[in-house]
Design an enzyme around this catalytic site. Structure first.
Site, mmCIF file in Angstrom:
data_model
loop_
_atom_site.group_PDB
_atom_site.id
_atom_site.type_symbol
_atom_site.label_atom_id
_atom_site.label_comp_id
_atom_site.label_asym_id
_atom_site.label_seq_id
_atom_site.Cartn_x
_atom_site.Cartn_y
_atom_site.Cartn_z
ATOM 1 N N THR A 156 0.825 -1.224 0.000
ATOM 2 C CA THR A 156 0.000 0.000 0.000
ATOM 3 C C THR A 156 0.853 1.266 0.000
ATOM 4 O O THR A 156 0.335 2.354 -0.252
ATOM 5 C CB THR A 156 -0.930 0.043 1.229
ATOM 6 N N GLU A 197 -1.220 -8.266 10.198
ATOM 7 C CA GLU A 197 -2.384 -8.811 10.891
ATOM 8 C C GLU A 197 -2.667 -10.239 10.429
ATOM 9 O O GLU A 197 -3.343 -10.996 11.108
ATOM 10 C CB GLU A 197 -3.634 -7.954 10.609
ATOM 11 N N THR A 210 6.033 -5.888 9.304
ATOM 12 C CA THR A 210 6.016 -5.341 7.945
ATOM 13 C C THR A 210 6.386 -3.857 7.932
ATOM 14 O O THR A 210 6.055 -3.104 8.836
ATOM 15 C CB THR A 210 4.635 -5.538 7.300
ATOM 16 N N ASP A 219 -0.277 -3.773 18.963
ATOM 17 C CA ASP A 219 -0.303 -3.287 17.586
ATOM 18 C C ASP A 219 0.238 -1.869 17.500
ATOM 19 O O ASP A 219 -0.258 -1.045 16.733
ATOM 20 C CB ASP A 219 -1.723 -3.368 17.002
ATOM 21 N N LYS A 270 2.132 5.228 16.594
ATOM 22 C CA LYS A 270 0.824 4.893 17.148
ATOM 23 C C LYS A 270 0.822 4.889 18.669
ATOM 24 O O LYS A 270 -0.228 5.078 19.291
ATOM 25 C CB LYS A 270 0.383 3.517 16.616
ATOM 26 N N VAL A 305 -8.584 2.159 7.328
ATOM 27 C CA VAL A 305 -9.025 1.189 8.323
ATOM 28 C C VAL A 305 -10.225 1.684 9.129
ATOM 29 O O VAL A 305 -11.181 0.949 9.361
ATOM 30 C CB VAL A 305 -7.845 0.802 9.243
#
Length: 727
Positions: free
Chosen positions: A213, A231, A289, A354, A381, A590
């Site tokens: 992406t 995921e 990733t 995550d 994040k 998302v």
């Protein structure tokens, strides 16, 4: 007898909306402004030859030189430092209110648009969903060519976070794009003809679930791209290819493949010592990733990359004996020419939440405590803003830029002080920030004149707890998205989070490590930012506005409504002495798959503005003109089917479509607002793959007709519960 869902269960389901995949159309239509005054084009010139020549001259020197004047937008984040700062100032704080539309262009896409338009000479290159590339005349918006890689629609189910693409790279006579199905493609900049096409997945194509992406980066004779899909079932890697031939030059993996020697290199030997050899990562790939952020320092010869989350998310099952699990949630420096590991800084050792580190990296030279430092700035994040020495990876500082409850701070060695109970091993815990991130992929920007970083900050409530019955790569009803290959290892929202969603534009001082100003938004998931020497910050919002702010004060100086919520970042450029500002619009990603905050429901579109632009804004349909807003009713079902249907919906549908009748539907429709005939036909529609051409997976072999009927029962019952509770 009808089954009425308990309010507590409904409340828990209501907040369970992360996201996954589905439809998209890729027809394109030009809508140049008929009544706009555009600069004249030299008809005597050969436009084909000019476009080729313009891209042929783009190399390292051109990218470095452009950063000093900003007349073009040559890379995704405007230069090797990735600052998204333009020195153009024709548009400034004193005249930005005169901005008007120069032209708009219909991308024809109904899914998320995350690309920043790249402009070389007088040509714009921008991508839409499904990795489709559009080349436009940057003066007028006229379509020059379109390249559709024809991504197989089953890859919609492999994309955790929508069928998006963040844009192209241009250099040495080629336009480079990474496609959702894992190819790196080099295109002729004048015609869109394929010059070469390389399979980046190779032997892992069938065995693992992964995508691309991100936008490629080019330096020297190399073009670099990573992969996504932590995921699901993959192992992270970053690969450099020869720009002329497409041949692989080097590849670096972020996690070990095997805990025993022989190892590929010294970095993998080091990493293997930090993983439990008996953990579930051996079956799922480990994750890590590198799906977005990269930055390049030509002086140091280093490439910096942000590494993603582990697979499974939950370290208790991924690596039960613990360990730092290198190189998850890390910034890694590699020798740009060879891919050799140099150093790393791990932001979240043993990540279990995550908390990817794949968010935007910015390079800058700052004075800290009276000393000039070459730094790397990062707002990932996990909610902390990091300043790191980019020469050796040494920790300088980290402070929270949003409310944080997983860590109490960072010690002097740069390791987090984990809060008690944060790993949620025995009970559910509301995580702040959540897996959506305090700052996700939406690019931030840095203005050297103000010394501030402009961050699209946010909060989406989510609670997590360790899943004691998790089985890797296995469909387990009630386990989020496990029927589509997700390996989370956590149960989600078994308690109702107390926090409220938020989104704001945050101006952050990276030296003082403090907030300077903020602008609040209606919701999370607002677009990326760009800042200029004109004293401005540009950003699009989730409620479908494009806005200009005073970079020093945060005052809103200008805004315009656009066709849908904005998630991408803008670019600015100059042609024939006129400065333009462009934004690619298209709601999704998302969060945007299941939820939206705008009444407008237009297709993806590029808007380009200039001072005193006179083009007419396009007509955009409202949501009620596109989708039903009436809750489904009339489908007959058995009460005993609702409970099993709820478990199957969570394992097959929840992240893509949200809670029926509760979420309003983002780039994908909410099943609580369909006609009863759709629920009647659901077994056939799901199993035969009626919507597969739009990206929705076929559930043949994944669901039986009886199970599809149970899902339909859950959808109808939930819609009834929502209707009753709203009275």
């Amino acid at each position: 007898m009808r089954y009425r869902m308990p309010a507590a269960l409904l409340a828990a389901l209501c907040s369970l909306l992360i996201a996954c995949s589905s439809p998209g159309a890729d027809s394109a239509k030009t809508e140049s402004a008929a009544n706009a005054t555009q600069p004249a084009v030299d008809a005597a010139a050969d436009p084909i030859a000019e476009r080729r020549a313009a891209v042929e001259r783009v190399d390292d020197a051109a990218i470095i030189a452009n950063a000093s004047h900003g007349r073009e937008w040559l890379t995704y984040n405007h230069g090797f430092s990735e600052q998204r700062y333009s020195r153009l100032k024709q548009i400034n704080v004193d005249n930005v209110d005169r901005l008007g539309l120069a032209w708009s262009y219909n991308l024809g896409s109904t899914r998320g648009v995350e690309a920043t338009p790249v402009v070389v000479g007088d040509t714009m290159y921008v991508t839409a969903s499904w990795s489709v590339v559009h080349a436009l005349d940057a003066r007028t918006g006229e379509k020059l060519w379109q390249y559709d890689p024809q991504v197989p629609r089953e890859y919609g189910a492999r994309a955790c976070c929508d069928v998006v693409n963040r844009g192209v790279a241009v250099a040495k006579g080629k336009v480079f794009v990474g496609t959702l199905d894992g190819y790196l493609v080099a295109l002729d900049p004048a015609t869109g003809e394929v010059l070469w096409r390389t399979d980046t997945f190779g032997h892992m194509r069938e065995k693992k679930l992964q995508t691309i992406t991100g936008a490629p980066r080019v330096f020297g004779d190399l073009v670099v791209i990573g992969n996504g899909g932590a995921e699901l079932q993959t192992r992270g890697y970053l690969t450099a290819y020869n720009v002329h031939t497409g041949e692989q030059e080097w590849r670096w993996y972020s996690v070990p493949e095997d805990p025993e020697p022989p190892f590929a290199d010294a970095s993998m030997e080091m990493a293997a010592k930090t993983w439990d050899p008996d953990g579930a990562w051996r079956e799922t790939g480990g994750g890590g990733t590198m799906w977005d952020s990269m930055a390049y320092d030509p002086e140091l010869g280093l490439l910096y990359v942000g590494v993603g989350n582990g697979n499974p998310w939950n370290q208790d099952v991924r690596s039960p004996k613990g360990g730092d699990n290198l190189f998850l949630s890390s910034i890694v420096a590699l020798k740009a020419k060879t891919g050799e590991y140099v150093w790393h800084y791990q932001e979240v050792p043993g990540d279990t939440w995550d908390f990817t580190a794949a968010q935007h990296i910015i390079l800058a030279d700052l004075e800290i405590d009276g000393e000039a430092r070459k730094v790397l700035m990062h707002a990932p994040k996990n909610g902390f803003f990091f300043v790191i020495d980019r020469t050796d990876g040494s920790f300088i500082s980290a402070e929270p830029f949003v409310d944080v409850n997983w860590a109490e701070g960072y010690d002097e060695n740069g390791r987090p002080i984990i809060a008690e109970g944060a790993r949620a091993k025995k009970a559910a815990r509301e995580m702040r920030p959540s897996a959506y991130g305090a700052h996700n992929w939406h690019p931030m920007s840095f203005n050297p004149e103000t010394g501030l970083v402009y961050i699209p900050a946010q909060g989406v409530p989510l609670a997590m707890e360790s899943d004691p019955s998790f089985q890797p790569n296995t469909h387990q009803p009630g386990h989020p998205m496990s029927n589509l290959g997700w390996n989370i290892g956590h149960l989600v929202n078994t308690i109702t989070p107390e926090a409220k969603p938020f989104g704001h534009l945050l101006a952050w001082d990276p030296v003082a490590q403090k907030e300077v100003w903020r602008q609040e938004y209606l919701s999370p998931w607002n677009g990326g930012t760009t800042t200029t020497a004109g004293g401005l910050v540009f950003q699009g919002s989730a409620d479908a506005r494009f806005i200009a702010y005073d970079a020093k004060t945060g005052d809103a100086l200008w805004q315009v409504p656009v066709s849908s919520g904005v998630i991408a970042g803008p670019s600015t450029f100059e042609i024939d002495g006129t400065q333009y500002v462009s934004i690619a619009v298209g709601w999704g990603g998302v969060y945007g798959l299941a939820q939206r905050h705008s009444e407008r429901m237009g297709t993806g579109r590029v808007y380009t503005f200039r001072l005193d632009g006179e083009a007419k804004m396009p007509e955009i349909p409202r949501a009620e003109d596109v989708r039903s807003t009436t809750l489904v009713s009339g489908y007959e079902y058995e009460a005993e089917d609702v409970g099993p249907g709820a478990q199957l919906y969570v394992s097959s549908c929840i992240f893509c479509h949200g809670v029926p009748g509760v979420n309003n539907g983002g780039s994908l429709p909410n099943p609580g607002y369909v006609d009863a005939s759709v629920l009647e036909s659901l077994p056939t529609l799901l199993i035969e793959g009626a919507w597969s051409s739009r990206g929705m997976p076929s559930f043949k072999g994944k669901l039986s007709e009886r199970e599809a009927e149970q899902i339909a029962a859950f959808i109808q019952n939930t819609a009834e519960s929502v209707a009753k509770q709203s009275k």
